[in-house]
Design a protein around this motif. Sequence first.
Motif, PDB file in Angstrom:
ATOM      1  N   MET A  97      13.386  10.651   7.951  1.00  0.00           N
ATOM      2  CA  MET A  97      12.264  10.708   6.839  1.00  0.00           C
ATOM      3  C   MET A  97      13.254  11.009   5.680  1.00  0.00           C
ATOM      4  O   MET A  97      13.277  12.220   5.104  1.00  0.00           O
ATOM      5  CB  MET A  97      11.199  11.523   7.206  1.00  0.00           C
ATOM      6  N   GLY A 155       5.445   5.170  -3.200  1.00  0.00           N
ATOM      7  CA  GLY A 155       6.548   6.084  -2.907  1.00  0.00           C
ATOM      8  C   GLY A 155       7.703   5.300  -3.047  1.00  0.00           C
ATOM      9  O   GLY A 155       7.758   3.882  -3.493  1.00  0.00           O
ATOM     10  N   ILE A 208       0.860  -0.983  -0.060  1.00  0.00           N
ATOM     11  CA  ILE A 208       0.030   0.014   0.180  1.00  0.00           C
ATOM     12  C   ILE A 208       0.760   1.315   0.046  1.00  0.00           C
ATOM     13  O   ILE A 208       1.570   1.344   0.972  1.00  0.00           O
ATOM     14  CB  ILE A 208      -1.028  -0.074   1.165  1.00  0.00           C
ATOM     15  N   LYS A 252      14.783  19.583  -6.142  1.00  0.00           N
ATOM     16  CA  LYS A 252      16.515  19.548  -6.644  1.00  0.00           C
ATOM     17  C   LYS A 252      16.378  20.392  -8.084  1.00  0.00           C
ATOM     18  O   LYS A 252      17.317  20.883  -8.243  1.00  0.00           O
ATOM     19  CB  LYS A 252      17.205  18.253  -6.906  1.00  0.00           C
ATOM     20  N   TYR A 307       1.828   9.306   7.616  1.00  0.00           N
ATOM     21  CA  TYR A 307       0.439   9.209   7.059  1.00  0.00           C
ATOM     22  C   TYR A 307      -0.325   8.167   6.939  1.00  0.00           C
ATOM     23  O   TYR A 307       0.170   6.968   6.153  1.00  0.00           O
ATOM     24  CB  TYR A 307       0.532   9.883   5.432  1.00  0.00           C
ATOM     25  N   GLY A 337      -6.010   2.448  -0.882  1.00  0.00           N
ATOM     26  CA  GLY A 337      -6.231   1.124  -0.168  1.00  0.00           C
ATOM     27  C   GLY A 337      -6.596   1.409   1.279  1.00  0.00           C
ATOM     28  O   GLY A 337      -5.941   2.008   1.988  1.00  0.00           O
ATOM     29  N   ALA A 361       3.431   1.490   3.330  1.00  0.00           N
ATOM     30  CA  ALA A 361       4.478   2.061   2.729  1.00  0.00           C
ATOM     31  C   ALA A 361       3.702   3.446   2.335  1.00  0.00           C
ATOM     32  O   ALA A 361       3.769   4.117   1.365  1.00  0.00           O
ATOM     33  CB  ALA A 361       5.090   1.743   1.709  1.00  0.00           C
ATOM     34  N   THR A 362       2.778   4.095   3.462  1.00  0.00           N
ATOM     35  CA  THR A 362       1.849   5.260   3.101  1.00  0.00           C
ATOM     36  C   THR A 362       2.647   6.488   3.066  1.00  0.00           C
ATOM     37  O   THR A 362       1.884   7.571   2.985  1.00  0.00           O
ATOM     38  CB  THR A 362       0.613   5.097   3.557  1.00  0.00           C
ATOM     39  N   ARG A 370      -2.133   8.578  -5.946  1.00  0.00           N
ATOM     40  CA  ARG A 370      -2.061   9.909  -6.340  1.00  0.00           C
ATOM     41  C   ARG A 370      -2.036   9.790  -7.873  1.00  0.00           C
ATOM     42  O   ARG A 370      -1.959  11.099  -8.460  1.00  0.00           O
ATOM     43  CB  ARG A 370      -0.688  10.368  -5.753  1.00  0.00           C
ATOM     44  N   ASP A 402       8.709   6.565   5.514  1.00  0.00           N
ATOM     45  CA  ASP A 402       8.299   7.785   6.361  1.00  0.00           C
ATOM     46  C   ASP A 402       7.179   7.471   7.340  1.00  0.00           C
ATOM     47  O   ASP A 402       7.230   8.257   8.360  1.00  0.00           O
ATOM     48  CB  ASP A 402       7.801   8.848   5.768  1.00  0.00           C
ATOM     49  N   ILE A 454      13.922  21.556   4.309  1.00  0.00           N
ATOM     50  CA  ILE A 454      12.720  22.075   3.721  1.00  0.00           C
ATOM     51  C   ILE A 454      12.663  23.521   3.646  1.00  0.00           C
ATOM     52  O   ILE A 454      12.846  24.468   2.450  1.00  0.00           O
ATOM     53  CB  ILE A 454      11.463  21.488   4.000  1.00  0.00           C
ATOM     54  N   GLY A 465       8.786  16.390  -3.815  1.00  0.00           N
ATOM     55  CA  GLY A 465       9.855  16.361  -2.843  1.00  0.00           C
ATOM     56  C   GLY A 465      11.195  16.653  -3.279  1.00  0.00           C
ATOM     57  O   GLY A 465      11.433  17.432  -4.194  1.00  0.00           O
ATOM     58  N   GLY A 486       6.046   7.051  -7.277  1.00  0.00           N
ATOM     59  CA  GLY A 486       7.385   7.687  -6.915  1.00  0.00           C
ATOM     60  C   GLY A 486       7.185   8.451  -5.460  1.00  0.00           C
ATOM     61  O   GLY A 486       7.835   8.992  -5.091  1.00  0.00           O
ATOM     62  N   GLY A 487       5.696   8.849  -5.260  1.00  0.00           N
ATOM     63  CA  GLY A 487       5.351   9.229  -3.892  1.00  0.00           C
ATOM     64  C   GLY A 487       5.730  10.660  -3.840  1.00  0.00           C
ATOM     65  O   GLY A 487       5.880  11.464  -4.697  1.00  0.00           O
TER      66      GLY A 487
HETATM   67  P1  FAD Z   1       5.982   8.622   0.281  1.00  0.00           P
HETATM   68  O1  FAD Z   1       6.926   9.162  -0.736  1.00  0.00           O
HETATM   69  O2  FAD Z   1       5.474   9.780   0.997  1.00  0.00           O
HETATM   70  O3  FAD Z   1       5.214   7.847  -0.465  1.00  0.00           O
HETATM   71  C1  FAD Z   1       3.773   7.233   0.210  1.00  0.00           C
HETATM   72  C2  FAD Z   1       2.723   7.074  -1.087  1.00  0.00           C
HETATM   73  O4  FAD Z   1       1.824   6.375  -0.547  1.00  0.00           O
HETATM   74  C3  FAD Z   1       2.115   8.385  -1.523  1.00  0.00           C
HETATM   75  O5  FAD Z   1       2.466   8.372  -2.944  1.00  0.00           O
HETATM   76  C4  FAD Z   1       0.884   8.518  -1.171  1.00  0.00           C
HETATM   77  O6  FAD Z   1      -0.088   8.909  -2.213  1.00  0.00           O
HETATM   78  C5  FAD Z   1       0.516   6.850  -1.151  1.00  0.00           C
HETATM   79  N1  FAD Z   1      -0.595   6.622  -0.170  1.00  0.00           N
HETATM   80  C6  FAD Z   1      -0.696   7.024   1.110  1.00  0.00           C
HETATM   81  N2  FAD Z   1      -1.806   6.355   1.526  1.00  0.00           N
HETATM   82  C7  FAD Z   1      -2.394   5.394   0.708  1.00  0.00           C
HETATM   83  C8  FAD Z   1      -3.388   4.368   0.368  1.00  0.00           C
HETATM   84  N3  FAD Z   1      -4.072   4.333   1.612  1.00  0.00           N
HETATM   85  N4  FAD Z   1      -3.700   3.766  -0.543  1.00  0.00           N
HETATM   86  C9  FAD Z   1      -2.953   4.021  -1.672  1.00  0.00           C
HETATM   87  N5  FAD Z   1      -1.826   4.831  -1.469  1.00  0.00           N
HETATM   88  C10 FAD Z   1      -1.619   5.564  -0.557  1.00  0.00           C
HETATM   89  N6  FAD Z   1      14.513  12.806   0.865  1.00  0.00           N
HETATM   90  C11 FAD Z   1      15.878  12.664   0.574  1.00  0.00           C
HETATM   91  O7  FAD Z   1      16.339  11.587   0.873  1.00  0.00           O
HETATM   92  N7  FAD Z   1      16.505  13.559  -0.202  1.00  0.00           N
HETATM   93  C12 FAD Z   1      15.890  14.666  -0.622  1.00  0.00           C
HETATM   94  O8  FAD Z   1      16.325  15.573  -1.471  1.00  0.00           O
HETATM   95  C13 FAD Z   1      14.437  15.203  -0.119  1.00  0.00           C
HETATM   96  N8  FAD Z   1      13.949  16.133  -0.456  1.00  0.00           N
HETATM   97  C14 FAD Z   1      12.666  16.454   0.044  1.00  0.00           C
HETATM   98  C15 FAD Z   1      12.019  17.647  -0.400  1.00  0.00           C
HETATM   99  C16 FAD Z   1      10.776  17.716  -0.070  1.00  0.00           C
HETATM  100  C17 FAD Z   1      10.117  18.984  -0.344  1.00  0.00           C
HETATM  101  C18 FAD Z   1       9.947  16.935   0.901  1.00  0.00           C
HETATM  102  C19 FAD Z   1       8.539  17.138   1.231  1.00  0.00           C
HETATM  103  C20 FAD Z   1      10.665  15.609   1.082  1.00  0.00           C
HETATM  104  C21 FAD Z   1      11.890  15.320   0.710  1.00  0.00           C
HETATM  105  N9  FAD Z   1      12.579  14.306   1.086  1.00  0.00           N
HETATM  106  C22 FAD Z   1      13.818  14.155   0.621  1.00  0.00           C
HETATM  107  C23 FAD Z   1      12.044  13.124   1.912  1.00  0.00           C
HETATM  108  C24 FAD Z   1      11.413  12.127   1.035  1.00  0.00           C
HETATM  109  O9  FAD Z   1      10.379  12.382   0.071  1.00  0.00           O
HETATM  110  C25 FAD Z   1      10.779  11.175   1.847  1.00  0.00           C
HETATM  111  O10 FAD Z   1      11.616  10.457   2.814  1.00  0.00           O
HETATM  112  C26 FAD Z   1      10.263   9.720   1.053  1.00  0.00           C
HETATM  113  O11 FAD Z   1       9.281  10.321  -0.149  1.00  0.00           O
HETATM  114  C27 FAD Z   1       9.700   8.861   1.752  1.00  0.00           C
HETATM  115  O12 FAD Z   1       9.116   7.748   0.855  1.00  0.00           O
HETATM  116  P2  FAD Z   1       7.858   6.849   1.491  1.00  0.00           P
HETATM  117  O13 FAD Z   1       7.762   6.052   0.379  1.00  0.00           O
HETATM  118  O14 FAD Z   1       7.783   6.214   2.771  1.00  0.00           O
HETATM  119  O15 FAD Z   1       6.754   7.939   1.311  1.00  0.00           O
END
Ligand code: FAD
Length: 471
Positions: free
Chosen positions: A324, A15, A12, A54, A281, A118, A146-147, A38, A318, A188, A49, A42-43
Amino acid sequence: CSAAEEKDLVIIGGGVAGYVAAIKAGQEGLKVACIEKRGALGGTCLNVGCIPSKSLLNNSHLYHQIMHDSKNRGIEVGDVKLNLQAMMKAKETSVTGLTKGIEYLFKKNGVEYIKGTGSFASEHEVRVKLTDGGETSVVGKNILIATGSEATPFPGLEIDEKRVITSTGALSLDKVPEKMIVIGGGIIGLEMGSVWSRLGSQVTVVEFLNQIGGPGMDTEIATQAQKLLKKQGVDFKLGTKVVSGDASGEKVKLEVDAAKGGKAETLEADVVLVAIGRRPYTAGLGLENIGLEVDERGRVVIDSEYRTKASHIRCIGDVTFGPMLAHKAEEEAVAAVEFIKKGYGHVNYGVIPSVMYTHPEVAWVGQNEQDLKKDNIPYKIGTFPFSANSRAKTNLDTDGMVKMLADPETDRLLGCHIIGPNAGEMIAEATLALEYGASTEDIARTCHAHPTLAEAFKEAAMATYSKAIHF
Ligand code: FAD
Ligand code: NAD
């Protein structure tokens, strides 16, 4: 996907955590589905992000450099103009290229991509509200949460992503605000504050602590970073807490208070960027339907093998513990799939690098000086300034230094902190050294190409047990 079909792994969230786990699971021969709501893979990282930020950091730096740092390089430029729409388009091109690339990798590795939201119907069944309408459900022997995370809101200031913005709004403003206030001097705040300052905004960063950079940054390096950003035109109010905000008038008003030495006053801006951290989240995920726990900060509770209370449901990225960061999420994704497939996996949480992509960049890995002091761990220091590095000199880019912390008995590297050009690339070398338990002498006796910025890294290592040659 039909309601009855069972997968080896249902993920789920698409990202970095989710999509990397999906590709790895496909490579390992697991039957895998990844649910993402979304409309793009790529999340946060790819869509709003790491990647778009960048792109804007790179191109705003180029613009700023052409405007303010070209004459002394022998480059006479004429009428330099900002085309913000074109800069945003370049950003979007990078983003869509990469998100589409993941769709291709899903196909290549046999991952089923389900577009929708999901939520847990039971411990093995995830119900999906499809983006295009209707519902389906998918059953998993294993499930991976992995939300991700979302921006922490500031109480009383409603986010409209136009005048009161999070990082998402800061990535797509349609004009350069005259005055911008950033609440929070973490990564940020400083990255996005840099972008808009370079493009012409008058930016003030209000930070509760007496140090910028958020958690983990070495204090000495943070102080240098602040001085350099100030020189570029970013204003700082440290030791100052934003206590309330009001966006009802023409300007957004903020009441700030002396937190740690700052002073109480009212500040006004055209745009306020709320950058006070991110929170896990889990909205709409239905954790309560199956009795899964979150801690007081909303993080899904897991054990050292990423298992929740229900051992076939794991959680990474995250939305659970740890920094994060995208690369942390990626490491966990591989390890979690390995646990499922092979019964073992590993992430070394002591060796996760951090990078702030301002100019100069700030990058670090391992322990910082203030933490070593606090924990009474003996250490010695070696530093080397980029002003004494030949490549930095040829590039006319000499701000910053490399700082190494090492065990005084064994020379083992404890931490490395870099502020300077390309620090984000150079930290990979320190990360590898730390991972392999290298001593600073091992590093210093490794031949480094000349003339490179990495020679500053070598000479800082040398300075921990002997003397640097060029300083
Ligand atoms: P996310 O990337 O948040 O992905 C989670 C996904 O799950 C989302 O797409 C969401 O839509 C989906 N989702 C949630 N709930 C549901 C559901 N119920 N059903 C279906 N889909 C769902 N980190 C770095 O290492 N380097 C950087 O340079 C960097 N720059 C950043 C800049 C900004 C502006 C921000 C905000 C963050 C940055 N980060 C950076 C942090 C990085 O983006 C996060 O650590 C990373 O995205 C975490 O990945 P994740 O898959 O855990 O979560
Ligand atoms: P952060 O935790 O790094 O910084 C938030 C800052 O806001 C802190 O320094 C805090 O003291 C301050 N603050 C909180 N409340 C305040 C108040 N009322 N008044 C004044 N200051 C206040 O959070 P962030 O910068 O929002 O970043 C969130 C996450 O995104 C981080 O975990 C970061 O790792 C990740 N991220 C990483 C990168 C990167 O790796 N280059 C880039 C962007 C984001």
